[in-house]
Write a protein that holds these residues in place. Structure first.
Motif, mmCIF file in Angstrom:
data_model
loop_
_atom_site.group_PDB
_atom_site.id
_atom_site.type_symbol
_atom_site.label_atom_id
_atom_site.label_comp_id
_atom_site.label_asym_id
_atom_site.label_seq_id
_atom_site.Cartn_x
_atom_site.Cartn_y
_atom_site.Cartn_z
ATOM 1 N N ASN A 108 -11.096 -1.004 4.374
ATOM 2 C CA ASN A 108 -10.052 -1.565 3.526
ATOM 3 C C ASN A 108 -8.711 -1.645 4.250
ATOM 4 O O ASN A 108 -7.952 -2.599 4.078
ATOM 5 N N SER A 126 1.238 -1.371 1.253
ATOM 6 C CA SER A 126 1.050 -0.225 0.357
ATOM 7 C C SER A 126 -0.394 0.246 0.348
ATOM 8 O O SER A 126 -0.675 1.441 0.476
ATOM 9 N N ILE A 127 -1.319 -0.688 0.176
ATOM 10 C CA ILE A 127 -2.735 -0.311 0.065
ATOM 11 C C ILE A 127 -3.226 0.291 1.389
ATOM 12 O O ILE A 127 -3.856 1.350 1.399
ATOM 13 N N ARG A 135 -1.064 6.630 -8.685
ATOM 14 C CA ARG A 135 -0.682 6.142 -7.351
ATOM 15 C C ARG A 135 -1.449 4.863 -7.009
ATOM 16 O O ARG A 135 -0.884 3.897 -6.489
ATOM 17 N N TYR A 189 -6.487 -5.177 4.964
ATOM 18 C CA TYR A 189 -5.128 -5.452 4.508
ATOM 19 C C TYR A 189 -4.094 -5.522 5.636
ATOM 20 O O TYR A 189 -3.035 -6.122 5.468
ATOM 21 N N SER A 214 3.448 6.699 1.018
ATOM 22 C CA SER A 214 3.161 5.281 0.742
ATOM 23 C C SER A 214 4.028 4.753 -0.392
ATOM 24 O O SER A 214 4.524 3.624 -0.337
ATOM 25 N N MET A 261 0.129 1.195 -6.211
ATOM 26 C CA MET A 261 -0.061 0.418 -4.980
ATOM 27 C C MET A 261 -0.586 -0.987 -5.287
ATOM 28 O O MET A 261 -0.331 -1.931 -4.556
ATOM 29 N N MET A 262 -1.357 -1.097 -6.376
ATOM 30 C CA MET A 262 -1.960 -2.379 -6.741
ATOM 31 C C MET A 262 -1.049 -3.203 -7.657
ATOM 32 O O MET A 262 -1.473 -4.233 -8.172
ATOM 33 N N ASP A 263 0.168 -2.738 -7.898
ATOM 34 C CA ASP A 263 1.119 -3.412 -8.792
ATOM 35 C C ASP A 263 0.593 -3.581 -10.206
ATOM 36 O O ASP A 263 0.851 -4.602 -10.867
ATOM 37 N N LEU A 296 -9.144 0.150 -4.995
ATOM 38 C CA LEU A 296 -8.332 -0.264 -3.841
ATOM 39 C C LEU A 296 -9.046 -1.312 -3.000
ATOM 40 O O LEU A 296 -8.415 -2.162 -2.383
ATOM 41 N N ALA A 297 -10.376 -1.261 -2.978
ATOM 42 C CA ALA A 297 -11.128 -2.158 -2.099
ATOM 43 C C ALA A 297 -11.485 -3.485 -2.757
ATOM 44 O O ALA A 297 -11.514 -4.510 -2.091
ATOM 45 N N TYR A 308 -1.592 3.706 1.978
ATOM 46 C CA TYR A 308 -2.082 4.683 1.000
ATOM 47 C C TYR A 308 -3.492 5.164 1.371
ATOM 48 O O TYR A 308 -3.775 6.363 1.346
ATOM 49 N N GLU A 309 -4.357 4.231 1.723
ATOM 50 C CA GLU A 309 -5.723 4.601 2.144
ATOM 51 C C GLU A 309 -5.670 5.533 3.354
ATOM 52 O O GLU A 309 -6.387 6.532 3.420
ATOM 53 N N ARG A 320 2.271 -5.334 -1.047
ATOM 54 C CA ARG A 320 1.006 -4.799 -1.534
ATOM 55 C C ARG A 320 0.050 -4.483 -0.376
ATOM 56 O O ARG A 320 -0.605 -3.446 -0.362
#
Lengths: 115, 141
Positions: free
Chosen positions: B114, B44-45, A58, B118, B23, A62-64, A38-39, B48-49, B41
């Motif tokens: 993060n 979402s990220i 999941r 975003y 999310s 989220m990252m497509d 994710l990061a 979600y985090e 995106r």
């Protein structure tokens, strides 16, 4: 490369999303740490992971991402397959370990991208 | 202000496997509305985090989304233990997540940094023993 080439190269079993195997993918990343995916990851279409839980799907959602390859023979459960189907994602399982799976895909032209 | 789209989700702290449902739903709604892929995106990220944090640290909470024509507001509120040192929690690599969370693929100390990366704007309101509220803003370009 197409998802179906990944299936051939890794001698992978298709868990779900076989009808999506004509999809083109150019970049991948390998990680068991979803926090790092994710990061640090951007625009990668394939995730290789030895971690098996809903959050792997999941995170990819989220990252497509388009495809997840579970290495070391790991298999996703029903709820993961359901999640993947809802996001048009291909799930694959290969017996190869992480390093070998990544190396094989790299040597066939798949790259790590900028992530 | 009255023509915003409002979404509300209760996030359960009991079941880690369900973390991300809110999310995922928000992402679906933004897609249906026809938002730009990069914006979807980013939202979402970040969400979600924050949702994962809620489940790991605070036994769940609530997520409220307000979609306006030019921006999206997301408020994630929990009644968890609060953050003792926000500055430290914002440092990459700093984590108070227990080992069992690491074995699930989280707890690398990247969550809050993060989210900040975003979101266009991020505000943390927290009080030890009371809870944490994270307010996020995303501009629709």
């Amino acid at each position: 490369m197409k998802v179906k080439e990944i299936i051939e190269i890794l001698e992978a079993e298709v868990i779900c999303g076989e009808d999506l195997s004509e999809k083109e993918v150019h970049t991948a990343c390998g990680s068991d740490m979803m926090s790092d995916v994710l990061a640090y990851v951007k625009d990668q279409a394939v995730l290789l992971s030895g971690l098996v839980n809903n959050q792997v799907v999941r995170t990819a959602e989220m990252m497509d991402m388009k495809c997840i390859v579970f290495v070391r023979g790991k298999k996703p459960d029903e709820s993961m397959i359901e999640l993947a189907n809802a996001s048009d994602m291909v799930l694959l399982s290969t017996k190869k370990p992480m390093f070998t799976a990544c190396g094989l895909l790299y040597s066939h032209g798949l790259r790590g991208g900028n992530g | 202000m009255s023509n915003s789209v409002k979404l509300h989700y209760d996030v359960s702290g009991e079941d880690f496997t369900r973390a991300g449902e809110a999310s995922g739903n928000i992402k679906k709604v933004l897609k249906e509305i026809g938002c730009d892929a990069d914006l979807i995106r980013n939202v979402s990220i970040a969400t979600y985090e924050a949702e994962i944090n809620m489940v790991i640290h605070a036994n769940g909470g609530v997520v409220d989304v307000d979609i306006f024509p030019d921006h999206i507001d997301i408020v994630l509120a929990d009644q968890g233990p609060g953050i003792k040192d926000v500055e430290l929690a914002m440092k990459e690599g700093y984590s108070t997540a227990p080992d069992n969370v690491r074995s699930l693929g989280f707890g690398a100390g990247m969550g809050l940094p993060n989210i900040k990366k975003y979101a266009d704007e991020m505000k943390i309101e927290t009080e030890v023993g009371v809870g944490t509220t994270i307010r996020l803003k995303f501009y629709i370009k």
